[in-house]
Design an enzyme around this catalytic site. Structure first.
Site, PDB file in Angstrom:
ATOM      1  N   ASN A  11      63.979 -55.373 -62.750  1.00 52.79           N
ATOM      2  CA  ASN A  11      62.690 -56.077 -62.782  1.00 52.79           C
ATOM      3  C   ASN A  11      62.077 -55.859 -64.159  1.00 52.79           C
ATOM      4  OD1 ASN A  11      60.180 -57.141 -62.457  1.00 52.79           O
ATOM      5  ND2 ASN A  11      59.468 -55.628 -60.952  1.00 52.79           N
ATOM      6  N   TRP A  12      62.146 -56.883 -64.967  1.00 52.91           N
ATOM      7  CA  TRP A  12      61.698 -56.735 -66.363  1.00 52.91           C
ATOM      8  C   TRP A  12      60.190 -56.880 -66.555  1.00 52.91           C
ATOM      9  CZ3 TRP A  12      65.387 -58.875 -70.719  1.00 52.91           C
ATOM     10  CH2 TRP A  12      66.497 -58.023 -70.791  1.00 52.91           C
ATOM     11  N   HIS A  99      55.029 -57.295 -54.892  1.00 52.28           N
ATOM     12  CA  HIS A  99      55.045 -56.144 -55.804  1.00 52.28           C
ATOM     13  C   HIS A  99      53.621 -55.590 -55.932  1.00 52.28           C
ATOM     14  CE1 HIS A  99      55.623 -53.566 -59.227  1.00 52.28           C
ATOM     15  NE2 HIS A  99      56.930 -53.688 -59.054  1.00 52.28           N
ATOM     16  N   GLU A 101      51.997 -54.478 -58.279  1.00 47.18           N
ATOM     17  CA  GLU A 101      51.235 -54.950 -59.447  1.00 47.18           C
ATOM     18  C   GLU A 101      50.653 -56.334 -59.186  1.00 47.18           C
ATOM     19  OE1 GLU A 101      54.485 -54.412 -62.102  1.00 47.18           O
ATOM     20  OE2 GLU A 101      54.227 -52.243 -62.083  1.00 47.18           O
ATOM     21  N   GLU A 168      58.638 -49.122 -52.697  1.00 46.07           N
ATOM     22  CA  GLU A 168      58.196 -48.659 -54.009  1.00 46.07           C
ATOM     23  C   GLU A 168      56.857 -47.934 -53.867  1.00 46.07           C
ATOM     24  OE1 GLU A 168      60.106 -51.149 -57.419  1.00 46.07           O
ATOM     25  OE2 GLU A 168      58.193 -52.031 -56.886  1.00 46.07           O
ATOM     26  N   SER A 211      60.426 -45.443 -60.987  1.00 45.44           N
ATOM     27  CA  SER A 211      60.927 -44.456 -61.956  1.00 45.44           C
ATOM     28  C   SER A 211      62.410 -44.109 -61.805  1.00 45.44           C
ATOM     29  CB  SER A 211      60.085 -43.168 -61.902  1.00 45.44           C
ATOM     30  OG  SER A 211      58.769 -43.435 -62.327  1.00 45.44           O
TER      31      SER A 211
END
Ligand code: 13P
Length: 250
Positions: A11-12, A99, A101, A168, A211
């Site tokens: 996931n960039w 996600h 974010e 996550e 991480s």
């Protein structure tokens, strides 16, 4: 972690430009040599690179994913948005939804649910992210949060076999901190059981994200019910990304 396909999803986020295409050369070469191990490599670059990456990975073992999409149909009037159909047409097979974010930016459970329905209608695979904050963890609300996020995201959805659940923990994303292996193993087992029994997914697939790097993978791979990893920062470097894959299979 041997007898099933392990997913390595890059996931960039907001990383990458036209020169990043060179990153793929090494990973393609690696995947051509290491054909024996069962793994799937999925690159999720920003929208601006989907077209370029799509051409590059054609006829390779590497698959493509998008980091998000709009929940409305193609040709809708939503300035700045991308539809599931557009993503499908560019050659991507996966889309990340939920996600943390994006949730923090206003994506609700209802929107996630709508996105998943649109993605299924367009024949795309889904990477559904779930996870708790540190304060929720401290208050022992993790399972409640995960159950709510999953139930709401998958409400009314019958076809659930192409959904990957990515656990996550928010406190682990970008911090260098991963959960204790014992705790993570327990949490993944809990999640798998919940998906199997309550959500009625016949073969639930769970990834871990937060991480992940070329060092802690040695510990993370011990959790053998995991089906793979969603990797942010460490996936920018082809060397680190390849090392993560290699070390998983040692
Ligand atoms: P990092 O690997 O950079 O912590 O990011 C994890 C993530 O958010 C992947 O979706």
């Amino acid at each position: 972690m041997t007898n099933k396909f392990i997913h390595f999803i890059a996931n960039w986020k907001m990383f990458g430009d036209i020169n990043s295409i060179n990153s793929l050369n090494k990973v393609i070469k690696f995947s051509n040599i290491h054909k024996k191990n069962k793994y799937r490599i999925i690159y999720c670059p920003p929208y601006t690179l989907l077209n370029l990456f799509s051409r590059k990975v054609k006829n390779t073992r590497i698959m493509l994913g998008a980091q998000n999409c709009h929940h409305e149909q193609n040709n809708s009037a939503f300035t700045g948005s991308i539809s599931a159909k557009m993503i499908k047409k560019i050659g991507a097979k996966y889309v990340i939804v939920g996600h943390s974010e994006v949730r923090a930016d206003g994506e609700t459970d209802l929107i996630i649910n709508k996105k998943i329905k649109t993605l299924i209608n367009n024949g795309l695979n889904i990477i559904l992210c779930v996870g708790e904050t540190l304060s929720q963890r401290k208050k022992k609300q993790t399972y409640k949060i995960l159950k709510n996020q999953i139930s709401r995201a998958l409400k009314g959805i019958k076809k659930k076999n192409n959904i990957l659940i990515a656990y996550e923990p928010i406190w682990s994303i970008g911090t260098g901190i991963i959960p204790k292996i014992f705790d993570l193993d327990k949490d993944i087992k809990y999640l798998k059981n919940f998906l199997l029994k309550k959500i009625k997914i016949k073969k639930p697939k769970i990834l871990y994200g937060g991480s992940v790097n070329d060092k802690n993978i040695i510990d993370l791979k011990k959790i053998d019910i995991l089906d793979g990893f969603l990797i942010g920062g460490a996936s920018h470097s082809p060397k680190k990304f390849i090392d993560i894959i290699k070390k998983t299979f040692i």
